[in-house]
Write an enzyme that holds these catalytic residues in place. Structure first.
Site, PDB file in Angstrom:
ATOM      1  N   SER A 230     -13.629   9.094   3.697  1.00  0.00           N
ATOM      2  CA  SER A 230     -12.281   8.413   4.075  1.00  0.00           C
ATOM      3  C   SER A 230     -11.027   9.368   4.078  1.00  0.00           C
ATOM      4  CB  SER A 230     -12.041   7.067   3.420  1.00  0.00           C
ATOM      5  OG  SER A 230     -12.780   6.148   3.853  1.00  0.00           O
TER       6      SER A 230
ATOM      7  N   CYS B  57     -25.880  -3.392 -11.146  1.00  0.00           N
ATOM      8  CA  CYS B  57     -26.034  -2.711  -9.668  1.00  0.00           C
ATOM      9  C   CYS B  57     -25.340  -1.553  -9.237  1.00  0.00           C
ATOM     10  CB  CYS B  57     -25.417  -4.003  -8.880  1.00  0.00           C
ATOM     11  SG  CYS B  57     -25.424  -3.547  -7.105  1.00  0.00           S
TER      12      CYS B  57
ATOM     13  N   ASP C   9       0.748  -1.280  -0.076  1.00  0.00           N
ATOM     14  CA  ASP C   9       0.142   0.010   0.024  1.00  0.00           C
ATOM     15  C   ASP C   9       1.026   1.315   0.062  1.00  0.00           C
ATOM     16  OD1 ASP C   9      -2.412   1.458  -0.013  1.00  0.00           O
ATOM     17  OD2 ASP C   9      -2.412   1.819   2.270  1.00  0.00           O
TER      18      ASP C   9
END
Length: 384
Positions: A221, A196, A139
């Site tokens: 976030s 969706c 990350d």
């Protein structure tokens, strides 16, 4: 580094076995050139300013879009995933406005620490078996894990831009091992989102201008973690009691019905972070904050940003019991905290009290941004 078909097969078997032993739930292999669309998409994201104040994304754009630019010697990329699915709907706490809602991933030990050591162990086994060289990323490096995971077949990037797996839903941590060994790549996954749009409709701040596109500047976030300044007024009510991150788009994904709760102890949520009382969090000084969040990813944003977030939640709580600690924070050493305390106070006390405090605050406050908070804040008990 070329190895024979037989040796490559044995190496892959070793990787799969070691990944399972280390607690990873999925592992797959892809090539450095498997994400040809990523550079243009990333460039568009930056050009539109959707990265907000995350300047490191723009500064590393070339290396992010092309893995071989990051490391020219890489021949194969091993993508590993670890399930962190919750054992409950993380949105349940949103109805308890005197409690803080913390993103699922941040309720346990920092996943960077959990995963990196295990990836290094696997990488060491690869070198011991096949030689060559390896690099491990979790990350923090300029690696686009989600497109690589899709190319490797672990899942697909859903309309909320996060990885979705048919086995684990939207709850996966990702890490990569770059290796000079040439391994047979796995087949990429295809998009199973169909028509969706549950994740898009679930976003409290309309952070998705279109499916598969995220404007981080509107994302809770980003606002509660990456954003270093005051939270823009237009988002404060919509944030509710979300004090670190937001799980709404992830939790809304129908593919989560196939996910299971993370069973490993090191990924289990801390009991004291499931629904922490806002009053306790507002009382944290710097030392208390560091101690309470030791080993947690929350620690990296620092006490002032975190208390800023909790004050926004306090302002949305309609909880008169919080007025005392909010008043105390009007005199905090941090302008960021003082500004958020002003907004919270305006929503918790009668208009007469607020007007008196605002007059005193404007006379005694030296910080221009905090003075502006006194001017902009308007008493509102609409949620009471």
């Amino acid at each position: 580094m070329r190895i024979s078909t037989s040796d490559a097969s044995k190496l892959r078997a070793l990787i799969d076995a070691e990944a399972r032993r280390a607690g990873f739930d999925a592992v797959a292999v892809t090539t450095p050139n498997a994400i040809p669309l990523a550079p243009a998409r990333l460039a568009e994201f930056v050009a539109d300013g959707f990265h907000g104040s995350m300047d490191w994304i723009a500064e590393t754009i070339a290396r992010r879009g092309e893995p071989s630019t990051l490391w020219p010697d890489v021949r194969s990329i091993i993508v590993l995933a670890m399930n962190y699915g919750p054992d409950h709907d993380p949105r349940d706490v949103l109805a308890r406005r005197d409690r803080g809602a913390i993103s699922v991933y941040a309720k346990n030990r920092d996943y960077h620490e959990v995963m990196k050591g295990r990836l290094k162990e696997i990488a060491g086994k690869i070198v011991a078996r096949a030689g060559g060289d390896v690099k491990v990323f979790v990350d923090t490096a300029p690696v686009m894990e989600k497109p690589l995971a899709e190319a490797a077949g672990l899942g697909w990037q859903g309309k909320h831009t996060n990885l979705v797996s048919r086995e684990h839903g939207s709850w996966l941590f990702l890490g990569t091992i770059f290796t000079t060994a040439e391994l047979e790549p796995d087949k990429p996954e295809i998009d199973h989102c169909g028509s969706c749009r549950a994740c898009l409709d679930a976003c409290p701040t309309d952070a998705f201008p279109a499916p598969y596109r995220l404007d981080a500047r509107r994302c809770i976030s980003y606002l509660t973690i990456e954003n270093k300044g005051p939270i823009p007024h237009e988002f404060r009510e919509k944030i509710g009691n979300r004090i670190y991150g937001c799980d709404d788009c992830l939790a809304a994904c129908p593919w989560n019905k196939f996910a299971r709760a993370a069973s490993e102890a090191k990924l289990a949520a801390r009991d004291d972070l499931r629904e922490p009382p806002l009053a306790d969090l507002l009382a944290l000084d710097d030392a208390g904050f560091r101690a309470f969040f030791s080993g947690s990813p929350i620690k990296r944003i620092g006490r002032d940003r975190f208390v800023r977030n909790v004050l926004i939640a306090a302002g949305n709580s309609c909880d008169g019991a919080l007025v005392g600690v909010v008043r105390d924070l009007l005199g905090d050493a941090s302008p960021l905290v003082r500004g958020a305390a002003i907004w919270a106070l305006a929503r918790l006390v009668p208009e007469t009290e607020y007007a008196e405090r605002a007059a005193n605050g404007l006379n005694s406050e030296d910080d221009a941004a905090v003075r502006e908070e006194w001017r902009l804040a308007r008493p509102s008990r609409a949620h009471a």
